[in-house]
Design a protein around this motif. Sequence first.
Motif, PDB file in Angstrom:
ATOM      1  N   GLY A 153     -20.065  37.224 -84.510  1.00  0.00           N
ATOM      2  CA  GLY A 153     -20.475  38.296 -85.137  1.00  0.00           C
ATOM      3  C   GLY A 153     -19.294  38.981 -86.034  1.00  0.00           C
ATOM      4  O   GLY A 153     -18.396  38.327 -86.379  1.00  0.00           O
ATOM      5  N   ARG A 154     -19.565  40.146 -86.403  1.00  0.00           N
ATOM      6  CA  ARG A 154     -18.317  40.759 -87.138  1.00  0.00           C
ATOM      7  C   ARG A 154     -17.255  41.246 -86.435  1.00  0.00           C
ATOM      8  O   ARG A 154     -17.181  41.858 -85.368  1.00  0.00           O
ATOM      9  N   TRP A 155     -15.983  40.898 -87.127  1.00  0.00           N
ATOM     10  CA  TRP A 155     -14.681  41.227 -86.433  1.00  0.00           C
ATOM     11  C   TRP A 155     -13.716  41.453 -87.729  1.00  0.00           C
ATOM     12  O   TRP A 155     -13.801  40.723 -88.658  1.00  0.00           O
ATOM     13  N   VAL A 156     -13.109  42.540 -87.639  1.00  0.00           N
ATOM     14  CA  VAL A 156     -12.258  42.736 -88.660  1.00  0.00           C
ATOM     15  C   VAL A 156     -10.694  43.330 -87.907  1.00  0.00           C
ATOM     16  O   VAL A 156     -10.846  44.184 -87.222  1.00  0.00           O
ATOM     17  N   ASP A 157      -9.562  42.508 -88.130  1.00  0.00           N
ATOM     18  CA  ASP A 157      -8.364  42.997 -87.877  1.00  0.00           C
ATOM     19  C   ASP A 157      -7.929  44.027 -88.886  1.00  0.00           C
ATOM     20  O   ASP A 157      -7.458  43.810 -90.019  1.00  0.00           O
ATOM     21  N   VAL A 158      -7.966  45.334 -88.458  1.00  0.00           N
ATOM     22  CA  VAL A 158      -7.675  46.381 -89.830  1.00  0.00           C
ATOM     23  C   VAL A 158      -6.347  46.727 -90.008  1.00  0.00           C
ATOM     24  O   VAL A 158      -5.925  47.657 -89.218  1.00  0.00           O
ATOM     25  N   GLY A 159      -5.593  45.680 -90.205  1.00  0.00           N
ATOM     26  CA  GLY A 159      -4.245  45.794 -90.392  1.00  0.00           C
ATOM     27  C   GLY A 159      -3.464  46.141 -91.497  1.00  0.00           C
ATOM     28  O   GLY A 159      -2.314  46.428 -91.598  1.00  0.00           O
ATOM     29  N   THR A 160      -4.177  46.199 -92.597  1.00  0.00           N
ATOM     30  CA  THR A 160      -3.762  46.925 -93.954  1.00  0.00           C
ATOM     31  C   THR A 160      -4.684  47.895 -94.474  1.00  0.00           C
ATOM     32  O   THR A 160      -5.738  47.881 -94.099  1.00  0.00           O
ATOM     33  N   PRO A 161      -3.901  48.635 -95.419  1.00  0.00           N
ATOM     34  CA  PRO A 161      -5.007  49.705 -96.159  1.00  0.00           C
ATOM     35  C   PRO A 161      -6.003  49.081 -96.959  1.00  0.00           C
ATOM     36  O   PRO A 161      -7.061  49.563 -96.752  1.00  0.00           O
ATOM     37  N   ALA A 162      -5.721  47.843 -97.427  1.00  0.00           N
ATOM     38  CA  ALA A 162      -7.106  47.231 -98.186  1.00  0.00           C
ATOM     39  C   ALA A 162      -8.152  46.621 -97.196  1.00  0.00           C
ATOM     40  O   ALA A 162      -9.316  46.882 -97.319  1.00  0.00           O
ATOM     41  N   ARG A 163      -7.899  46.201 -95.955  1.00  0.00           N
ATOM     42  CA  ARG A 163      -8.766  45.657 -95.139  1.00  0.00           C
ATOM     43  C   ARG A 163      -9.464  47.199 -94.646  1.00  0.00           C
ATOM     44  O   ARG A 163     -10.707  46.986 -94.407  1.00  0.00           O
ATOM     45  N   LEU A 164      -8.676  48.226 -94.228  1.00  0.00           N
ATOM     46  CA  LEU A 164      -9.458  49.225 -93.998  1.00  0.00           C
ATOM     47  C   LEU A 164     -10.268  50.018 -94.901  1.00  0.00           C
ATOM     48  O   LEU A 164     -11.507  50.103 -94.606  1.00  0.00           O
ATOM     49  N   CYS A 216     -15.062  45.449 -84.095  1.00  0.00           N
ATOM     50  CA  CYS A 216     -15.811  44.191 -83.660  1.00  0.00           C
ATOM     51  C   CYS A 216     -17.245  44.605 -83.183  1.00  0.00           C
ATOM     52  O   CYS A 216     -17.181  45.777 -82.242  1.00  0.00           O
ATOM     53  N   ASP A 217     -18.304  44.140 -83.607  1.00  0.00           N
ATOM     54  CA  ASP A 217     -19.622  44.390 -83.156  1.00  0.00           C
ATOM     55  C   ASP A 217     -19.953  43.592 -81.812  1.00  0.00           C
ATOM     56  O   ASP A 217     -21.349  43.569 -81.683  1.00  0.00           O
ATOM     57  N   ALA A 218     -19.209  43.103 -80.929  1.00  0.00           N
ATOM     58  CA  ALA A 218     -19.321  42.251 -79.661  1.00  0.00           C
ATOM     59  C   ALA A 218     -20.054  43.353 -78.980  1.00  0.00           C
ATOM     60  O   ALA A 218     -19.980  44.480 -78.773  1.00  0.00           O
ATOM     61  N   ASP A 219     -21.262  42.591 -78.290  1.00  0.00           N
ATOM     62  CA  ASP A 219     -21.690  43.348 -76.873  1.00  0.00           C
ATOM     63  C   ASP A 219     -20.854  43.543 -75.773  1.00  0.00           C
ATOM     64  O   ASP A 219     -20.367  42.284 -75.189  1.00  0.00           O
ATOM     65  N   PHE A 220     -20.236  44.673 -75.242  1.00  0.00           N
ATOM     66  CA  PHE A 220     -19.265  44.722 -74.330  1.00  0.00           C
ATOM     67  C   PHE A 220     -19.849  44.199 -72.922  1.00  0.00           C
ATOM     68  O   PHE A 220     -19.015  44.250 -72.119  1.00  0.00           O
ATOM     69  N   SER A 221     -21.151  44.199 -72.965  1.00  0.00           N
ATOM     70  CA  SER A 221     -21.841  44.059 -71.623  1.00  0.00           C
ATOM     71  C   SER A 221     -21.338  42.587 -71.233  1.00  0.00           C
ATOM     72  O   SER A 221     -21.279  42.173 -69.948  1.00  0.00           O
ATOM     73  N   ALA A 222     -21.043  41.716 -72.120  1.00  0.00           N
ATOM     74  CA  ALA A 222     -20.730  40.318 -71.771  1.00  0.00           C
ATOM     75  C   ALA A 222     -19.204  40.118 -71.446  1.00  0.00           C
ATOM     76  O   ALA A 222     -19.047  39.333 -70.499  1.00  0.00           O
ATOM     77  N   MET A 223     -18.438  41.174 -71.803  1.00  0.00           N
ATOM     78  CA  MET A 223     -17.260  41.341 -71.181  1.00  0.00           C
ATOM     79  C   MET A 223     -17.243  41.882 -69.739  1.00  0.00           C
ATOM     80  O   MET A 223     -16.495  41.554 -69.072  1.00  0.00           O
ATOM     81  N   GLU A 248     -17.789  54.145 -78.010  1.00  0.00           N
ATOM     82  CA  GLU A 248     -19.418  54.119 -77.891  1.00  0.00           C
ATOM     83  C   GLU A 248     -19.865  52.984 -77.532  1.00  0.00           C
ATOM     84  O   GLU A 248     -20.809  52.877 -76.707  1.00  0.00           O
ATOM     85  N   ARG A 249     -19.282  51.622 -78.002  1.00  0.00           N
ATOM     86  CA  ARG A 249     -19.686  50.244 -77.463  1.00  0.00           C
ATOM     87  C   ARG A 249     -19.558  50.181 -76.185  1.00  0.00           C
ATOM     88  O   ARG A 249     -20.311  49.678 -75.390  1.00  0.00           O
ATOM     89  N   LEU A 250     -18.155  50.407 -75.683  1.00  0.00           N
ATOM     90  CA  LEU A 250     -17.916  50.340 -74.255  1.00  0.00           C
ATOM     91  C   LEU A 250     -19.071  51.224 -73.384  1.00  0.00           C
ATOM     92  O   LEU A 250     -19.281  50.641 -72.325  1.00  0.00           O
ATOM     93  N   ARG A 251     -18.895  52.666 -73.745  1.00  0.00           N
ATOM     94  CA  ARG A 251     -20.092  53.176 -72.880  1.00  0.00           C
ATOM     95  C   ARG A 251     -21.460  52.773 -72.862  1.00  0.00           C
ATOM     96  O   ARG A 251     -21.985  52.721 -72.009  1.00  0.00           O
ATOM     97  N   ALA A 252     -21.971  52.136 -73.954  1.00  0.00           N
ATOM     98  CA  ALA A 252     -23.055  51.483 -74.083  1.00  0.00           C
ATOM     99  C   ALA A 252     -23.294  50.416 -73.059  1.00  0.00           C
ATOM    100  O   ALA A 252     -24.449  49.819 -72.736  1.00  0.00           O
ATOM    101  N   ALA A 253     -22.114  49.789 -72.836  1.00  0.00           N
ATOM    102  CA  ALA A 253     -21.984  48.603 -72.041  1.00  0.00           C
ATOM    103  C   ALA A 253     -21.781  48.986 -70.515  1.00  0.00           C
ATOM    104  O   ALA A 253     -21.673  47.993 -69.550  1.00  0.00           O
ATOM    105  N   GLY A 254     -21.792  50.367 -70.159  1.00  0.00           N
ATOM    106  CA  GLY A 254     -21.606  50.787 -68.908  1.00  0.00           C
ATOM    107  C   GLY A 254     -20.167  51.008 -68.536  1.00  0.00           C
ATOM    108  O   GLY A 254     -19.890  51.356 -67.365  1.00  0.00           O
ATOM    109  N   PHE A 255     -19.163  50.770 -69.296  1.00  0.00           N
ATOM    110  CA  PHE A 255     -18.025  51.392 -69.261  1.00  0.00           C
ATOM    111  C   PHE A 255     -17.603  52.883 -69.429  1.00  0.00           C
ATOM    112  O   PHE A 255     -17.839  53.439 -70.675  1.00  0.00           O
TER     113      PHE A 255
END
Length: 232
Positions: free
Chosen positions: A210-221, A113-120, A42-49
């Motif tokens: 901004g917000r970024w999470v490495d969702v690598g464990t059940p606890a982080r998820l 990650c809540d980054a704006d992918f238009s910057a990428m 959804e974020r990629l599409r919003a940025a034109g990808f």
Amino acid sequence: MARFRAMILAAGRGERMRPLTDHTPKPLLAVGGKPLIVWHIERLRAAGFTELVINHAHLGHRLEQALGDGAAFGVRIAWSPEVRALETAGGIRHALPLLDDAPFVVVNGDVFCDADFSAMRTAAASLRTTGPLAHLLLVDNPDHHPDGDFHLDGAGRIDADQTPRLTFSGIGAYHPALFAGLADDTPAKLAPLLRAAMAADQVRGEHHRGRWVDVGTPARLAGLDRELARQG
């Protein structure tokens, strides 16, 4: 206008997430009411990808069943199946024929990650015109990775040796030439390629605060799911 493609990495086994990943690919685990990978789409599409490549290995058929050709999300998905795990760089190298021989954006399927992918998208365009091989999104060091990965200077150059270091988010823009020396269908890690490019002053980047999470464990998820639920 030049078109840029994006790739979502979704081939990991997700060992640390077991037993959740015994029957579900990690990118399909849900947070905030939808799968991790759908947040990216959804974020990629919003940025034109609108043209995406997704690789898969473990339970890849589940990913294809869930996402199909991407039409339900307003994008077009090309699938890059891997018979064996190729690691990050090997997976990207295997998918190059689907990426149109132009700079592209890559997103790890198991991060949030809540980054704006238009910057990428802009960063990918800069790789086409100015010559660097990669542009990385760096984030503040999380508690589980306090020493970080790479140093970012005031001019946007990234170095592997200096301090202080930030953490690589798993999101970057790359020129296909970065992977030119790799053989197809051969496992290869991304870090050695990036470090070699950094030594040649061919990597740039930016700091995402901004917000970024490495969702690598059940606890982080579970923690991320609660956070998104509170946000509504």
